[in-house]
Design a protein around this motif. Structure first.
Motif, PDB file in Angstrom:
ATOM      1  N   PHE A  55      -7.570  -2.519   3.107  1.00 35.09           N
ATOM      2  CA  PHE A  55      -6.220  -2.159   2.690  1.00 35.09           C
ATOM      3  C   PHE A  55      -5.289  -3.353   2.529  1.00 35.09           C
ATOM      4  CE2 PHE A  55      -7.932   1.894   3.898  1.00 35.09           C
ATOM      5  CZ  PHE A  55      -7.424   2.726   2.916  1.00 35.09           C
ATOM      6  N   SER A  56      -5.720  -4.530   2.960  1.00 35.34           N
ATOM      7  CA  SER A  56      -4.917  -5.727   2.680  1.00 35.34           C
ATOM      8  C   SER A  56      -5.367  -6.402   1.391  1.00 35.34           C
ATOM      9  CB  SER A  56      -4.958  -6.716   3.851  1.00 35.34           C
ATOM     10  OG  SER A  56      -6.269  -7.164   4.089  1.00 35.34           O
ATOM     11  N   SER A  57      -6.587  -6.131   0.947  1.00 32.29           N
ATOM     12  CA  SER A  57      -7.118  -6.793  -0.245  1.00 32.29           C
ATOM     13  C   SER A  57      -6.359  -6.493  -1.543  1.00 32.29           C
ATOM     14  CB  SER A  57      -8.611  -6.497  -0.408  1.00 32.29           C
ATOM     15  OG  SER A  57      -9.342  -7.237   0.556  1.00 32.29           O
ATOM     16  N   PRO A  58      -5.827  -5.278  -1.762  1.00 32.76           N
ATOM     17  CA  PRO A  58      -5.037  -5.079  -2.990  1.00 32.76           C
ATOM     18  C   PRO A  58      -3.820  -6.010  -3.055  1.00 32.76           C
ATOM     19  CG  PRO A  58      -5.728  -2.966  -2.127  1.00 32.76           C
ATOM     20  CD  PRO A  58      -6.086  -3.997  -1.078  1.00 32.76           C
ATOM     21  N   LEU A 118     -12.293 -10.891  -1.120  1.00 36.22           N
ATOM     22  CA  LEU A 118     -11.586  -9.627  -0.954  1.00 36.22           C
ATOM     23  C   LEU A 118     -12.474  -8.540  -0.362  1.00 36.22           C
ATOM     24  CD1 LEU A 118      -9.489  -9.425  -4.238  1.00 36.22           C
ATOM     25  CD2 LEU A 118      -8.875 -10.415  -2.031  1.00 36.22           C
ATOM     26  N   HIS A 119     -13.767  -8.749  -0.419  1.00 40.41           N
ATOM     27  CA  HIS A 119     -14.715  -7.767   0.115  1.00 40.41           C
ATOM     28  C   HIS A 119     -16.013  -8.479   0.427  1.00 40.41           C
ATOM     29  CE1 HIS A 119     -17.295  -4.194   0.360  1.00 40.41           C
ATOM     30  NE2 HIS A 119     -16.172  -3.526   0.582  1.00 40.41           N
ATOM     31  N   ARG A 120     -16.773  -7.893   1.298  1.00 36.17           N
ATOM     32  CA  ARG A 120     -18.087  -8.436   1.669  1.00 36.17           C
ATOM     33  C   ARG A 120     -19.017  -8.532   0.455  1.00 36.17           C
ATOM     34  NH1 ARG A 120     -21.761  -5.133   5.923  1.00 36.17           N
ATOM     35  NH2 ARG A 120     -23.614  -6.412   5.767  1.00 36.17           N
ATOM     36  N   PHE A 121     -18.836  -7.629  -0.499  1.00 38.36           N
ATOM     37  CA  PHE A 121     -19.641  -7.604  -1.723  1.00 38.36           C
ATOM     38  C   PHE A 121     -18.711  -7.744  -2.926  1.00 38.36           C
ATOM     39  CE2 PHE A 121     -21.899  -5.003   1.446  1.00 38.36           C
ATOM     40  CZ  PHE A 121     -23.035  -5.789   1.594  1.00 38.36           C
ATOM     41  N   PRO A 122     -18.236  -8.961  -3.192  1.00 43.02           N
ATOM     42  CA  PRO A 122     -17.204  -9.134  -4.225  1.00 43.02           C
ATOM     43  C   PRO A 122     -17.634  -8.704  -5.627  1.00 43.02           C
ATOM     44  CG  PRO A 122     -17.953 -11.266  -3.392  1.00 43.02           C
ATOM     45  CD  PRO A 122     -18.579 -10.213  -2.540  1.00 43.02           C
ATOM     46  N   LYS A 123     -18.858  -8.990  -6.010  1.00 47.57           N
ATOM     47  CA  LYS A 123     -19.299  -8.640  -7.367  1.00 47.57           C
ATOM     48  C   LYS A 123     -19.357  -7.129  -7.552  1.00 47.57           C
ATOM     49  CE  LYS A 123     -22.833  -9.583 -10.807  1.00 47.57           C
ATOM     50  NZ  LYS A 123     -24.056 -10.323 -11.130  1.00 47.57           N
ATOM     51  N   ALA A 124     -19.992  -6.444  -6.604  1.00 50.16           N
ATOM     52  CA  ALA A 124     -20.115  -4.986  -6.709  1.00 50.16           C
ATOM     53  C   ALA A 124     -18.758  -4.303  -6.637  1.00 50.16           C
ATOM     54  CB  ALA A 124     -21.025  -4.457  -5.603  1.00 50.16           C
ATOM     55  N   MET A 125     -17.881  -4.790  -5.762  1.00 51.82           N
ATOM     56  CA  MET A 125     -16.599  -4.118  -5.602  1.00 51.82           C
ATOM     57  C   MET A 125     -15.627  -4.447  -6.737  1.00 51.82           C
ATOM     58  SD  MET A 125     -17.445  -2.168  -3.304  1.00 51.82           S
ATOM     59  CE  MET A 125     -15.933  -1.266  -3.062  1.00 51.82           C
ATOM     60  N   ILE A 174       0.838  -1.208   0.000  1.00 55.39           N
ATOM     61  CA  ILE A 174       0.000   0.000   0.000  1.00 55.39           C
ATOM     62  C   ILE A 174       0.873   1.258   0.000  1.00 55.39           C
ATOM     63  CG2 ILE A 174      -1.522   1.378   1.510  1.00 55.39           C
ATOM     64  CD1 ILE A 174      -3.116  -0.671   0.079  1.00 55.39           C
ATOM     65  N   ASN A 175       1.958   1.209   0.732  1.00 53.49           N
ATOM     66  CA  ASN A 175       2.812   2.390   0.862  1.00 53.49           C
ATOM     67  C   ASN A 175       3.661   2.683  -0.368  1.00 53.49           C
ATOM     68  OD1 ASN A 175       2.347   3.633   3.502  1.00 53.49           O
ATOM     69  ND2 ASN A 175       2.910   1.639   4.304  1.00 53.49           N
ATOM     70  N   ARG A 176       3.940   1.682  -1.201  1.00 56.61           N
ATOM     71  CA  ARG A 176       4.791   1.935  -2.370  1.00 56.61           C
ATOM     72  C   ARG A 176       4.041   1.884  -3.694  1.00 56.61           C
ATOM     73  NH1 ARG A 176       5.558  -2.588  -5.136  1.00 56.61           N
ATOM     74  NH2 ARG A 176       5.468  -4.537  -3.989  1.00 56.61           N
ATOM     75  N   ASN A 177       2.857   1.300  -3.714  1.00 60.27           N
ATOM     76  CA  ASN A 177       2.123   1.138  -4.967  1.00 60.27           C
ATOM     77  C   ASN A 177       0.899   2.057  -4.947  1.00 60.27           C
ATOM     78  OD1 ASN A 177       0.029  -0.025  -6.772  1.00 60.27           O
ATOM     79  ND2 ASN A 177       1.615  -1.532  -7.223  1.00 60.27           N
ATOM     80  N   GLN A 178       0.935   3.107  -5.755  1.00 61.19           N
ATOM     81  CA  GLN A 178      -0.136   4.103  -5.725  1.00 61.19           C
ATOM     82  C   GLN A 178      -1.497   3.525  -6.124  1.00 61.19           C
ATOM     83  OE1 GLN A 178       2.859   4.645  -7.319  1.00 61.19           O
ATOM     84  NE2 GLN A 178       3.781   6.280  -6.114  1.00 61.19           N
ATOM     85  N   LEU A 179      -1.506   2.597  -7.083  1.00 56.76           N
ATOM     86  CA  LEU A 179      -2.775   1.980  -7.455  1.00 56.76           C
ATOM     87  C   LEU A 179      -3.340   1.189  -6.280  1.00 56.76           C
ATOM     88  CD1 LEU A 179      -5.000   1.340  -9.489  1.00 56.76           C
ATOM     89  CD2 LEU A 179      -3.612  -0.596 -10.278  1.00 56.76           C
ATOM     90  N   ALA A 180      -2.495   0.469  -5.558  1.00 58.09           N
ATOM     91  CA  ALA A 180      -2.954  -0.286  -4.389  1.00 58.09           C
ATOM     92  C   ALA A 180      -3.562   0.650  -3.349  1.00 58.09           C
ATOM     93  CB  ALA A 180      -1.802  -1.087  -3.782  1.00 58.09           C
ATOM     94  N   LEU A 181      -2.952   1.826  -3.171  1.00 59.53           N
ATOM     95  CA  LEU A 181      -3.491   2.808  -2.223  1.00 59.53           C
ATOM     96  C   LEU A 181      -4.884   3.250  -2.655  1.00 59.53           C
ATOM     97  CD1 LEU A 181      -3.020   4.648   0.239  1.00 59.53           C
ATOM     98  CD2 LEU A 181      -2.050   6.331  -1.348  1.00 59.53           C
ATOM     99  N   VAL A 182      -5.046   3.580  -3.927  1.00 60.38           N
ATOM    100  CA  VAL A 182      -6.360   3.983  -4.437  1.00 60.38           C
ATOM    101  C   VAL A 182      -7.371   2.847  -4.237  1.00 60.38           C
ATOM    102  CG1 VAL A 182      -7.689   4.628  -6.491  1.00 60.38           C
ATOM    103  CG2 VAL A 182      -5.429   5.649  -6.088  1.00 60.38           C
ATOM    104  N   LEU A 183      -6.973   1.618  -4.574  1.00 61.44           N
ATOM    105  CA  LEU A 183      -7.899   0.490  -4.444  1.00 61.44           C
ATOM    106  C   LEU A 183      -8.259   0.229  -2.985  1.00 61.44           C
ATOM    107  CD1 LEU A 183      -6.576  -2.009  -7.137  1.00 61.44           C
ATOM    108  CD2 LEU A 183      -8.306  -0.206  -7.341  1.00 61.44           C
ATOM    109  N   GLY A 184      -7.325   0.441  -2.072  1.00 60.13           N
ATOM    110  CA  GLY A 184      -7.648   0.310  -0.656  1.00 60.13           C
ATOM    111  C   GLY A 184      -8.770   1.249  -0.260  1.00 60.13           C
ATOM    112  N   LEU A 185      -8.706   2.489  -0.752  1.00 64.67           N
ATOM    113  CA  LEU A 185      -9.771   3.457  -0.469  1.00 64.67           C
ATOM    114  C   LEU A 185     -11.074   3.057  -1.144  1.00 64.67           C
ATOM    115  CD1 LEU A 185     -10.013   6.242   1.061  1.00 64.67           C
ATOM    116  CD2 LEU A 185      -7.721   5.357   0.894  1.00 64.67           C
ATOM    117  N   VAL A 186     -10.984   2.549  -2.364  1.00 70.47           N
ATOM    118  CA  VAL A 186     -12.187   2.087  -3.065  1.00 70.47           C
ATOM    119  C   VAL A 186     -12.893   1.019  -2.226  1.00 70.47           C
ATOM    120  CG1 VAL A 186     -13.031   0.790  -5.076  1.00 70.47           C
ATOM    121  CG2 VAL A 186     -11.359   2.624  -5.388  1.00 70.47           C
ATOM    122  N   LEU A 187     -12.118   0.087  -1.690  1.00 76.88           N
ATOM    123  CA  LEU A 187     -12.689  -1.049  -0.955  1.00 76.88           C
ATOM    124  C   LEU A 187     -13.064  -0.713   0.482  1.00 76.88           C
ATOM    125  CD1 LEU A 187     -10.223  -3.787  -2.250  1.00 76.88           C
ATOM    126  CD2 LEU A 187     -12.567  -3.346  -3.030  1.00 76.88           C
TER     127      LEU A 187
END
Length: 194
Positions: free
Chosen positions: A41-44, A78-85, A18-31
């Motif tokens: 934040f562990s799912s990316p 990876l999320h409670r709502f895998p299809k939607a996320m 999360i700290n080095r990969n900007q896309l992972a950071l964005v996806l953490g916020l998305v999820l």
């Protein structure tokens, strides 16, 4: 002031990702909705492991939707709502491809001020005002993205001594304080409805 990185009580490799990969950071916020911060934040990192490599925005935007849902739904999901996320991740990645050449860091690099940063983040699918303000605060407090007016754009989440969101988590104690704040806000919202 040297920015502090995000530090959640998750797998150290997931924190590092999360700290080095900007896309992972964005996806953490998305999820980061309807699941714990730790899960979001562990799912990316788990997604990258399932893919066998670190994905980029173009890959995820163009990924077969059913195959991506399968990656999200594989236990542990990876999320409670895998299809939607999975769909939301694809939508956000498509915006990153269309507007920022697939480079998540271009979302915040080169912004004129905090208002522009907030507008760019709020334009992402699924990012309402509150989530956008949290992301602006996270970028400012933990990643050194501090264009003029960023604290004002982040609203209360930008306050120096706040314990309101993932932007304020640096250790177990700060995580506890953020959770208490969130519980107080839920209780207040519930009381206001009653």
């Amino acid at each position: 002031m040297v920015p502090m990185t995000l530090s959640l009580p998750i797998d150290p490799e997931a924190n590092e990702f999360i700290n080095r990969n900007q896309l992972a950071l964005v996806l953490g916020l998305v999820l980061d909705q309807q699941v714990s911060m730790e899960k979001a934040f562990s799912s990316p990192y788990v997604l990258a492991q399932r893919l066998g490599h670190e994905p980029d925005a173009a890959e995820l935007a163009g990924y077969d939707p059913e195959a991506l849902v399968a990656l999200f739904a594989t236990p542990p999901a990876l999320h409670r709502f895998p299809k939607a996320m999975a769909a939301r991740v694809q939508e956000v990645c498509q915006v990153l491809v269309d507007r920022y050449d697939g480079d998540a860091a271009r979302l915040w690099n080169g912004v004129a001020d905090g208002r522009e940063l907030l507008r760019r983040v709020a334009d992402l699918p699924g990012f309402g005002k509150q989530k956008a303000q949290i992301f602006v605060a996270l970028l400012g407090k933990r990643f050194g993205v501090t264009p003029e007016g960023w604290r004002e754009a982040a609203g209360g989440y930008g306050d120096t001594d706040a314990y309101r969101s993932v932007a304020d988590v640096t250790d177990a104690e700060s995580l506890r304080r953020v959770r208490e704040y969130k519980q107080e806000m839920k209780a207040a919202a519930k009381a206001a409805k009653a």
